[in-house]
Design a protein around this motif. Structure first.
Motif, PDB file in Angstrom:
ATOM      1  N   MET A  99       0.258  54.955  42.068  1.00 38.05           N
ATOM      2  CA  MET A  99       1.340  54.735  43.170  1.00 38.05           C
ATOM      3  C   MET A  99       2.854  55.169  42.390  1.00 38.05           C
ATOM      4  SD  MET A  99       2.625  51.487  45.090  1.00 38.05           S
ATOM      5  CE  MET A  99       4.395  51.131  44.859  1.00 38.05           C
ATOM      6  N   ALA A 100       3.484  56.257  43.151  1.00 35.89           N
ATOM      7  CA  ALA A 100       4.740  56.759  42.793  1.00 35.89           C
ATOM      8  C   ALA A 100       5.870  55.730  42.677  1.00 35.89           C
ATOM      9  CB  ALA A 100       5.270  57.965  43.526  1.00 35.89           C
ATOM     10  N   VAL A 101       6.556  55.605  41.539  1.00 34.60           N
ATOM     11  CA  VAL A 101       7.464  54.848  41.357  1.00 34.60           C
ATOM     12  C   VAL A 101       8.787  55.527  40.867  1.00 34.60           C
ATOM     13  CG1 VAL A 101       8.512  52.785  40.110  1.00 34.60           C
ATOM     14  CG2 VAL A 101       5.921  52.976  40.646  1.00 34.60           C
ATOM     15  N   PRO A 102      10.100  55.085  41.503  1.00 36.30           N
ATOM     16  CA  PRO A 102      11.026  55.898  41.048  1.00 36.30           C
ATOM     17  C   PRO A 102      11.431  55.704  39.609  1.00 36.30           C
ATOM     18  CG  PRO A 102      11.646  54.878  43.123  1.00 36.30           C
ATOM     19  CD  PRO A 102      10.143  54.523  42.699  1.00 36.30           C
ATOM     20  N   LYS A 103      11.957  56.817  38.865  1.00 37.09           N
ATOM     21  CA  LYS A 103      12.375  56.580  37.507  1.00 37.09           C
ATOM     22  C   LYS A 103      13.553  55.710  37.183  1.00 37.09           C
ATOM     23  CE  LYS A 103      11.830  58.765  33.224  1.00 37.09           C
ATOM     24  NZ  LYS A 103      10.542  59.747  33.063  1.00 37.09           N
ATOM     25  N   ARG A 104      14.613  56.356  38.234  1.00 32.82           N
ATOM     26  CA  ARG A 104      15.727  55.600  38.154  1.00 32.82           C
ATOM     27  C   ARG A 104      16.293  55.031  39.586  1.00 32.82           C
ATOM     28  NH1 ARG A 104      18.315  56.655  33.609  1.00 32.82           N
ATOM     29  NH2 ARG A 104      17.637  58.782  32.495  1.00 32.82           N
ATOM     30  N   LYS A 105      17.081  53.980  39.526  1.00 37.38           N
ATOM     31  CA  LYS A 105      17.692  53.279  40.604  1.00 37.38           C
ATOM     32  C   LYS A 105      18.368  54.658  41.702  1.00 37.38           C
ATOM     33  CE  LYS A 105      20.587  50.004  42.502  1.00 37.38           C
ATOM     34  NZ  LYS A 105      21.347  48.635  42.327  1.00 37.38           N
ATOM     35  N   THR A 106      18.034  54.693  42.953  1.00 36.79           N
ATOM     36  CA  THR A 106      18.958  55.393  43.730  1.00 36.79           C
ATOM     37  C   THR A 106      20.234  54.615  43.993  1.00 36.79           C
ATOM     38  OG1 THR A 106      17.001  56.261  44.900  1.00 36.79           O
ATOM     39  CG2 THR A 106      19.205  56.684  46.042  1.00 36.79           C
ATOM     40  N   SER A 107      21.430  55.613  43.573  1.00 36.68           N
ATOM     41  CA  SER A 107      22.810  55.097  43.728  1.00 36.68           C
ATOM     42  C   SER A 107      23.061  54.909  45.012  1.00 36.68           C
ATOM     43  CB  SER A 107      23.679  55.908  43.035  1.00 36.68           C
ATOM     44  OG  SER A 107      23.827  57.190  43.699  1.00 36.68           O
TER      45      SER A 107
END
Length: 60
Positions: A1-9
């Motif tokens: 499953m794809a997981v974002p590397k960083r939080k979207t601001s």
């Protein structure tokens, strides 16, 4: 499953959503009836492109 590397601001999220807005309806003045109507729609009096397309008389 794809997981974002960083939080979207918040700023990046709001920039992306800036284009998701409601547009004003495309109203046009109908010269035949003197009323405003949506383009490519029949006017409330039953006129379309200068012709009567909806008969208002109720036949029993």
């Amino acid at each position: 499953m794809a997981v974002p590397k960083r939080k979207t601001s918040k700023q990046r999220k709001r920039q992306r959503r800036a284009h998701l807005k409601l547009d004003t309806p495309n109203m046009q003045f109908d010269v035949a009836t003197g009323e405003y109507r949506l383009s490519h729609h029949v006017s409330p009096s039953g006129m379309y492109k200068g012709e009567k397309v909806i008969d208002d008389s109720k036949e029993a």
